[in-house]
Design an enzyme around this catalytic site. Sequence first.
Site, PDB file in Angstrom:
ATOM      1  N   ASN A 147      35.406  34.374  47.716  1.00  0.00           N
ATOM      2  CA  ASN A 147      34.954  35.702  48.297  1.00  0.00           C
ATOM      3  C   ASN A 147      35.492  36.573  47.008  1.00  0.00           C
ATOM      4  OD1 ASN A 147      37.894  35.379  48.151  1.00  0.00           O
ATOM      5  ND2 ASN A 147      38.314  35.586  50.256  1.00  0.00           N
ATOM      6  N   ARG A 285      47.407  41.916  46.233  1.00  0.00           N
ATOM      7  CA  ARG A 285      48.215  41.737  47.180  1.00  0.00           C
ATOM      8  C   ARG A 285      49.195  42.771  47.412  1.00  0.00           C
ATOM      9  NH1 ARG A 285      45.605  38.489  48.807  1.00  0.00           N
ATOM     10  NH2 ARG A 285      45.670  36.252  49.009  1.00  0.00           N
ATOM     11  N   GLN A 314      51.823  41.306  56.633  1.00  0.00           N
ATOM     12  CA  GLN A 314      50.453  41.297  57.321  1.00  0.00           C
ATOM     13  C   GLN A 314      50.766  40.747  58.671  1.00  0.00           C
ATOM     14  OE1 GLN A 314      47.720  41.884  53.513  1.00  0.00           O
ATOM     15  NE2 GLN A 314      47.370  40.360  54.743  1.00  0.00           N
ATOM     16  N   HIS A 333      43.181  43.882  56.085  1.00  0.00           N
ATOM     17  CA  HIS A 333      42.918  43.201  54.970  1.00  0.00           C
ATOM     18  C   HIS A 333      41.350  42.431  55.260  1.00  0.00           C
ATOM     19  CE1 HIS A 333      44.506  39.808  52.157  1.00  0.00           C
ATOM     20  NE2 HIS A 333      43.200  39.831  51.774  1.00  0.00           N
TER      21      HIS A 333
HETATM   22  P1  NDP Z   1      41.376  34.357  39.365  1.00  0.00           P
HETATM   23  O1  NDP Z   1      42.145  33.180  39.245  1.00  0.00           O
HETATM   24  O2  NDP Z   1      40.006  34.022  38.932  1.00  0.00           O
HETATM   25  O3  NDP Z   1      41.961  35.601  38.322  1.00  0.00           O
HETATM   26  C1  NDP Z   1      43.169  35.864  38.277  1.00  0.00           C
HETATM   27  C2  NDP Z   1      43.595  36.779  37.095  1.00  0.00           C
HETATM   28  O4  NDP Z   1      44.768  36.991  36.915  1.00  0.00           O
HETATM   29  C3  NDP Z   1      43.304  35.492  36.084  1.00  0.00           C
HETATM   30  O5  NDP Z   1      42.386  35.877  34.946  1.00  0.00           O
HETATM   31  C4  NDP Z   1      44.719  35.508  35.357  1.00  0.00           C
HETATM   32  O6  NDP Z   1      44.939  35.199  34.130  1.00  0.00           O
HETATM   33  C5  NDP Z   1      45.329  37.030  35.493  1.00  0.00           C
HETATM   34  N1  NDP Z   1      46.688  37.153  35.718  1.00  0.00           N
HETATM   35  C6  NDP Z   1      47.824  36.296  36.335  1.00  0.00           C
HETATM   36  N2  NDP Z   1      48.870  36.717  35.902  1.00  0.00           N
HETATM   37  C7  NDP Z   1      48.631  37.908  35.203  1.00  0.00           C
HETATM   38  C8  NDP Z   1      49.419  38.859  34.811  1.00  0.00           C
HETATM   39  N3  NDP Z   1      50.923  38.873  34.957  1.00  0.00           N
HETATM   40  N4  NDP Z   1      48.907  40.128  34.284  1.00  0.00           N
HETATM   41  C9  NDP Z   1      47.549  40.278  33.890  1.00  0.00           C
HETATM   42  N5  NDP Z   1      46.748  39.202  34.521  1.00  0.00           N
HETATM   43  C10 NDP Z   1      47.271  38.092  35.206  1.00  0.00           C
HETATM   44  O7  NDP Z   1      41.552  34.772  40.703  1.00  0.00           O
HETATM   45  P2  NDP Z   1      40.418  36.107  41.471  1.00  0.00           P
HETATM   46  O8  NDP Z   1      39.946  37.071  40.457  1.00  0.00           O
HETATM   47  O9  NDP Z   1      39.460  35.205  42.303  1.00  0.00           O
HETATM   48  O10 NDP Z   1      41.343  36.619  42.586  1.00  0.00           O
HETATM   49  C11 NDP Z   1      42.607  37.360  42.078  1.00  0.00           C
HETATM   50  C12 NDP Z   1      43.708  37.530  43.395  1.00  0.00           C
HETATM   51  O11 NDP Z   1      43.043  38.576  44.233  1.00  0.00           O
HETATM   52  C13 NDP Z   1      43.888  36.207  44.335  1.00  0.00           C
HETATM   53  O12 NDP Z   1      45.027  35.597  43.679  1.00  0.00           O
HETATM   54  C14 NDP Z   1      44.226  37.081  45.527  1.00  0.00           C
HETATM   55  O13 NDP Z   1      45.687  37.585  45.214  1.00  0.00           O
HETATM   56  C15 NDP Z   1      43.452  38.306  45.558  1.00  0.00           C
HETATM   57  N6  NDP Z   1      42.302  38.317  46.428  1.00  0.00           N
HETATM   58  C16 NDP Z   1      42.258  39.072  47.336  1.00  0.00           C
HETATM   59  C17 NDP Z   1      41.321  39.024  48.414  1.00  0.00           C
HETATM   60  C18 NDP Z   1      41.198  40.059  49.447  1.00  0.00           C
HETATM   61  O14 NDP Z   1      40.642  39.728  50.430  1.00  0.00           O
HETATM   62  N7  NDP Z   1      41.545  41.311  49.353  1.00  0.00           N
HETATM   63  C19 NDP Z   1      40.436  37.887  48.438  1.00  0.00           C
HETATM   64  C20 NDP Z   1      40.666  36.951  47.274  1.00  0.00           C
HETATM   65  C21 NDP Z   1      41.667  37.242  46.259  1.00  0.00           C
HETATM   66  P3  NDP Z   1      44.768  33.918  33.386  1.00  0.00           P
HETATM   67  O15 NDP Z   1      44.154  32.991  34.264  1.00  0.00           O
HETATM   68  O16 NDP Z   1      43.926  34.261  32.197  1.00  0.00           O
HETATM   69  O17 NDP Z   1      46.036  33.508  33.139  1.00  0.00           O
END
Ligand code: NDP
Length: 400
Positions: A147, A285, A314, A333
């Site tokens: 998603n 989140r 939630q 959400h």
């Molecule tokens: P990804 O794993 O593709 O991306 C997460 C990114 O966050 C990675 O690039 C990671 O960095 C980066 N990251 C982690 N810690 C930090 C930090 N301290 N500062 C800056 N960047 C950081 O996940 P998605 O993009 O698919 O999803 C991200 C989040 O979105 C999920 O974990 C979830 O919480 C939320 N989400 C919400 C949804 C909703 O319905 N509202 C649905 C799906 C997701 P790197 O890997 O480069 O270390």
Amino acid sequence: MAKVLCVLYDDPVTGYPKSYPRDGLPRLERYPDGQTLPTPERIDFQPGALLGSVTGGLGLRKFLEGAGHRLAVTSDKDGADCAFERELSDADVVISQPFWPAYLTAERIAKAPKLKLAITAGIGSDHVDLQAAMKRGITVAEVTYCNSVSVSEHVVMMILALVRNYIPSYNWVIQQGWNIADCAARSYDLEGMTVGSVAAGRIGLGVLKRLKPFDVKLHYTDRHRQPDKVERELGLTYHPNVESMVRECDVVTINCPLHPETEHMFNDALIAKMKRGAYLVNTARGKICDRDAVARALQSGQLAGYAGDVWFPQPPPKDHPWRTMPNHGMTPHISGTSLSAQARYAAGVREILECWFAGRPIRSEYLIVDGGKLAGTGAHSYSAGNATGGSEEAAKFRRG
Ligand code: NDP
């Protein structure tokens, strides 16, 4: 034979749908980075149906019961006497969705001696105490990418809604008004603004790509930097930390996971470093933002708007300040649970279960915790430790 416990949100108040606005879903072959869509051996549902609610049951009943497993589905997830707690005691597998999270706290894990697998039907497994799961050897998996694009689209919608003052303008129409000045007094163009993303993972990069044609200046911060080619194509400015990025941004979108490093990242101190009148959109989140700091910043005008769809807990209580703070564009959400997304994560859950029961490895891109440590995608994007602080209270909280 296994017992699978599935926690899903309630059916619509008008009852489980008998028909849908559209007759099907577009067919996608791959995700934008080339990852294949879920590949279960088969599915027993119609893509485009409501699968994420109790009656939809993620389309798993025929598959699981046909193989002799037991499937329990409930939406009753909070409070000591809830069905989730009762059913957990002999469950082998728990499936939960971030939209309606079954908080799998250390306390609950201790009450589930048979639990071996926790699947997130979606992305973001912060409702599971990952540290406790590692300790107990429980595998945690989520349906990576299912998603991400859904959320990216939602973020772009929310940025435009805030900057252009869409929701109050819509409300004037509902109130039978024609109050152009009331609408226009808070309405700007996005063009020329500086937009920054906290994280450029699947969602963050999707947002940046989608915003490029709006002629904005794009910034991001992340633990890992994007390749030069991507930075050049999108005209991205990289910041080694969030503080340096937010000082320059008119709009900030949060797209990182919740883990100990990101919990309450947007507190009074960080929000004070933002430009006065900046907009903040958080679909990642709820706990990445300090609840009261956001409400204060909207009251004072430090933030011109806040939107998102993620809360803590939630569902949030009726008196949660984000329901009533000024200039917000909150929704429940929902960004990652469009009917399009549901078809993908239901298929992904089925794929994970098929692998699990057949003793085949689960794709590493789906793994968050395995073999007592962070694994696969979890090892890349999460950090060890527990970000479920407060989930104990959330798990005990009951809807009013
Ligand atoms: P990804 O794993 O593709 O991306 C997460 C990114 O966050 C990675 O690039 C990671 O960095 C980066 N990251 C982690 N810690 C930090 C930090 N301290 N500062 C800056 N960047 C950081 O996940 P998605 O993009 O698919 O999803 C991200 C989040 O979105 C999920 O974990 C979830 O919480 C939320 N989400 C919400 C949804 C909703 O319905 N509202 C649905 C799906 C997701 P790197 O890997 O480069 O270390």
